[in-house]
Design a protein around this motif. Structure first.
Motif, PDB file in Angstrom:
ATOM      1  N   ALA A  23      34.561  61.461   0.187  1.00 34.91           N
ATOM      2  CA  ALA A  23      33.380  61.223  -0.643  1.00 34.91           C
ATOM      3  C   ALA A  23      32.179  61.775   0.106  1.00 34.91           C
ATOM      4  N   ILE A  24      31.175  62.144  -0.672  1.00 34.62           N
ATOM      5  CA  ILE A  24      29.926  62.595  -0.062  1.00 34.62           C
ATOM      6  C   ILE A  24      28.786  61.770  -0.638  1.00 34.62           C
ATOM      7  N   ALA A  25      27.942  61.298   0.252  1.00 33.50           N
ATOM      8  CA  ALA A  25      26.760  60.531  -0.123  1.00 33.50           C
ATOM      9  C   ALA A  25      25.543  61.414   0.107  1.00 33.50           C
ATOM     10  N   THR A  26      24.640  61.431  -0.868  1.00 33.34           N
ATOM     11  CA  THR A  26      23.461  62.289  -0.801  1.00 33.34           C
ATOM     12  C   THR A  26      22.210  61.473  -1.110  1.00 33.34           C
ATOM     13  N   VAL A  27      21.198  61.579  -0.262  1.00 34.87           N
ATOM     14  CA  VAL A  27      19.910  60.956  -0.555  1.00 34.87           C
ATOM     15  C   VAL A  27      19.288  61.740  -1.706  1.00 34.87           C
ATOM     16  N   VAL A  28      19.067  61.084  -2.847  1.00 32.58           N
ATOM     17  CA  VAL A  28      18.529  61.774  -4.016  1.00 32.58           C
ATOM     18  C   VAL A  28      17.075  61.414  -4.305  1.00 32.58           C
ATOM     19  N   GLU A  29      16.593  60.333  -3.705  1.00 32.40           N
ATOM     20  CA  GLU A  29      15.208  59.942  -3.948  1.00 32.40           C
ATOM     21  C   GLU A  29      14.743  59.030  -2.821  1.00 32.40           C
ATOM     22  N   THR A  30      13.490  59.172  -2.422  1.00 33.38           N
ATOM     23  CA  THR A  30      12.886  58.286  -1.429  1.00 33.38           C
ATOM     24  C   THR A  30      11.522  57.839  -1.928  1.00 33.38           C
ATOM     25  N   GLY A  61      26.408  51.645   7.056  1.00 30.32           N
ATOM     26  CA  GLY A  61      27.632  50.865   6.944  1.00 30.32           C
ATOM     27  C   GLY A  61      27.932  50.490   5.504  1.00 30.32           C
ATOM     28  N   ALA A  62      26.901  50.117   4.757  1.00 32.97           N
ATOM     29  CA  ALA A  62      27.080  49.760   3.349  1.00 32.97           C
ATOM     30  C   ALA A  62      27.499  50.976   2.536  1.00 32.97           C
ATOM     31  N   VAL A  63      26.942  52.137   2.833  1.00 31.92           N
ATOM     32  CA  VAL A  63      27.309  53.365   2.116  1.00 31.92           C
ATOM     33  C   VAL A  63      28.765  53.722   2.406  1.00 31.92           C
ATOM     34  N   VAL A  64      29.197  53.586   3.649  1.00 29.90           N
ATOM     35  CA  VAL A  64      30.592  53.864   3.998  1.00 29.90           C
ATOM     36  C   VAL A  64      31.522  52.927   3.225  1.00 29.90           C
ATOM     37  N   GLU A  65      31.168  51.648   3.132  1.00 30.83           N
ATOM     38  CA  GLU A  65      31.977  50.691   2.363  1.00 30.83           C
ATOM     39  C   GLU A  65      32.046  51.071   0.891  1.00 30.83           C
ATOM     40  N   GLU A  66      30.915  51.418   0.302  1.00 30.86           N
ATOM     41  CA  GLU A  66      30.882  51.818  -1.104  1.00 30.86           C
ATOM     42  C   GLU A  66      31.687  53.094  -1.321  1.00 30.86           C
ATOM     43  N   ALA A  67      31.626  54.006  -0.355  1.00 29.12           N
ATOM     44  CA  ALA A  67      32.368  55.269  -0.467  1.00 29.12           C
ATOM     45  C   ALA A  67      33.869  55.021  -0.537  1.00 29.12           C
ATOM     46  N   ALA A  68      34.363  54.006   0.159  1.00 30.10           N
ATOM     47  CA  ALA A  68      35.791  53.681   0.098  1.00 30.10           C
ATOM     48  C   ALA A  68      36.185  53.336  -1.333  1.00 30.10           C
ATOM     49  N   ASP A  69      35.339  52.581  -2.038  1.00 30.46           N
ATOM     50  CA  ASP A  69      35.607  52.252  -3.441  1.00 30.46           C
ATOM     51  C   ASP A  69      35.515  53.483  -4.324  1.00 30.46           C
ATOM     52  N   VAL A  70      34.554  54.338  -4.055  1.00 30.30           N
ATOM     53  CA  VAL A  70      34.405  55.573  -4.830  1.00 30.30           C
ATOM     54  C   VAL A  70      35.644  56.450  -4.657  1.00 30.30           C
ATOM     55  N   GLY A  74      37.464  56.934  -7.948  1.00 25.95           N
ATOM     56  CA  GLY A  74      36.996  58.209  -8.471  1.00 25.95           C
ATOM     57  C   GLY A  74      35.690  58.102  -9.235  1.00 25.95           C
ATOM     58  N   ALA A  75      35.170  56.879  -9.377  1.00 28.31           N
ATOM     59  CA  ALA A  75      33.924  56.658 -10.127  1.00 28.31           C
ATOM     60  C   ALA A  75      32.720  56.748  -9.191  1.00 28.31           C
ATOM     61  N   PRO A  76      31.778  57.661  -9.460  1.00 29.92           N
ATOM     62  CA  PRO A  76      30.595  57.786  -8.603  1.00 29.92           C
ATOM     63  C   PRO A  76      29.684  56.568  -8.732  1.00 29.92           C
ATOM     64  N   ARG A  77      28.808  56.396  -7.745  1.00 26.88           N
ATOM     65  CA  ARG A  77      27.866  55.272  -7.753  1.00 26.88           C
ATOM     66  C   ARG A  77      26.500  55.724  -7.273  1.00 26.88           C
ATOM     67  N   MET A  78      25.479  55.102  -7.840  1.00 21.41           N
ATOM     68  CA  MET A  78      24.111  55.281  -7.370  1.00 21.41           C
ATOM     69  C   MET A  78      23.737  53.995  -6.643  1.00 21.41           C
ATOM     70  N   LEU A  79      23.344  54.115  -5.394  1.00 23.79           N
ATOM     71  CA  LEU A  79      22.982  52.965  -4.573  1.00 23.79           C
ATOM     72  C   LEU A  79      21.494  53.003  -4.288  1.00 23.79           C
ATOM     73  N   GLU A  80      20.879  51.837  -4.194  1.00 26.92           N
ATOM     74  CA  GLU A  80      19.463  51.767  -3.849  1.00 26.92           C
ATOM     75  C   GLU A  80      19.277  50.749  -2.739  1.00 26.92           C
ATOM     76  N   TYR A 102      23.344  58.797  -3.903  1.00 23.53           N
ATOM     77  CA  TYR A 102      24.409  59.052  -4.869  1.00 23.53           C
ATOM     78  C   TYR A 102      25.693  59.316  -4.087  1.00 23.53           C
ATOM     79  N   VAL A 103      26.755  58.582  -4.436  1.00 22.84           N
ATOM     80  CA  VAL A 103      28.039  58.714  -3.744  1.00 22.84           C
ATOM     81  C   VAL A 103      29.068  59.196  -4.760  1.00 22.84           C
ATOM     82  N   GLU A 104      29.758  60.309  -4.425  1.00 26.00           N
ATOM     83  CA  GLU A 104      30.760  60.861  -5.324  1.00 26.00           C
ATOM     84  C   GLU A 104      31.972  61.327  -4.544  1.00 26.00           C
ATOM     85  N   LYS A 105      33.121  61.280  -5.184  1.00 30.82           N
ATOM     86  CA  LYS A 105      34.356  61.753  -4.579  1.00 30.82           C
ATOM     87  C   LYS A 105      34.443  63.264  -4.773  1.00 30.82           C
TER      88      LYS A 105
END
Length: 107
Positions: A23-30, A61-70, A74-80, A102-105
């Motif tokens: 999975a890849i996580a990308t900062v999409v907004e700050t 750490g939270a993003v890594v945990e969410e990425a495991a679920d993604v 296979g369902a992407p997630r937007m995290l804030e 944004y986290v996507e597989k």
């Protein structure tokens, strides 16, 4: 010479080509003060290995945990993430800003 983000994306491609689920996580907004700029990446595999950065500390750490679920679904997630004034136990940014990740597989 490759910059840091190019190295992370190259690693994501290499990990995927070697058969790893990635999975890849990308900062999409700050907003306000944020540790990493828009476009920063964190690549994560199904074993929890990661490279790059989208923030640091508890957020990473939270993003890594969410990425495991993604990866599993296979369902992407937007995290804030931001300052969590309402509870000291929630993952947040101590710098006072907020980020959306944004986290996507990768297929």
């Amino acid at each position: 010479m490759l910059n840091r983000e190019d190295n992370v994306l190259s690693a994501a491609e290499a990990w995927r080509k070697s058969g790893r689920d990635v999975a890849i996580a990308t900062v999409v907004e700050t907003w306000g003060s944020a540790p990493r700029p828009v476009g920063s990446h964190l690549v994560i595999d199904s074993d929890g290995n990661f490279l790059g950065s989208v923030s640091g500390g508890c957020v990473e750490g939270a993003v890594v945990e969410e990425a495991a679920d993604v990866i599993a679904t296979g369902a992407p997630r937007m995290l804030e993430f931001g300052v969590a004034d309402e509870t000291a136990w929630r993952v947040g940014l101590s710098c006072g800003g907020r980020i959306r990740v944004y986290v996507e597989k990768l297929n």
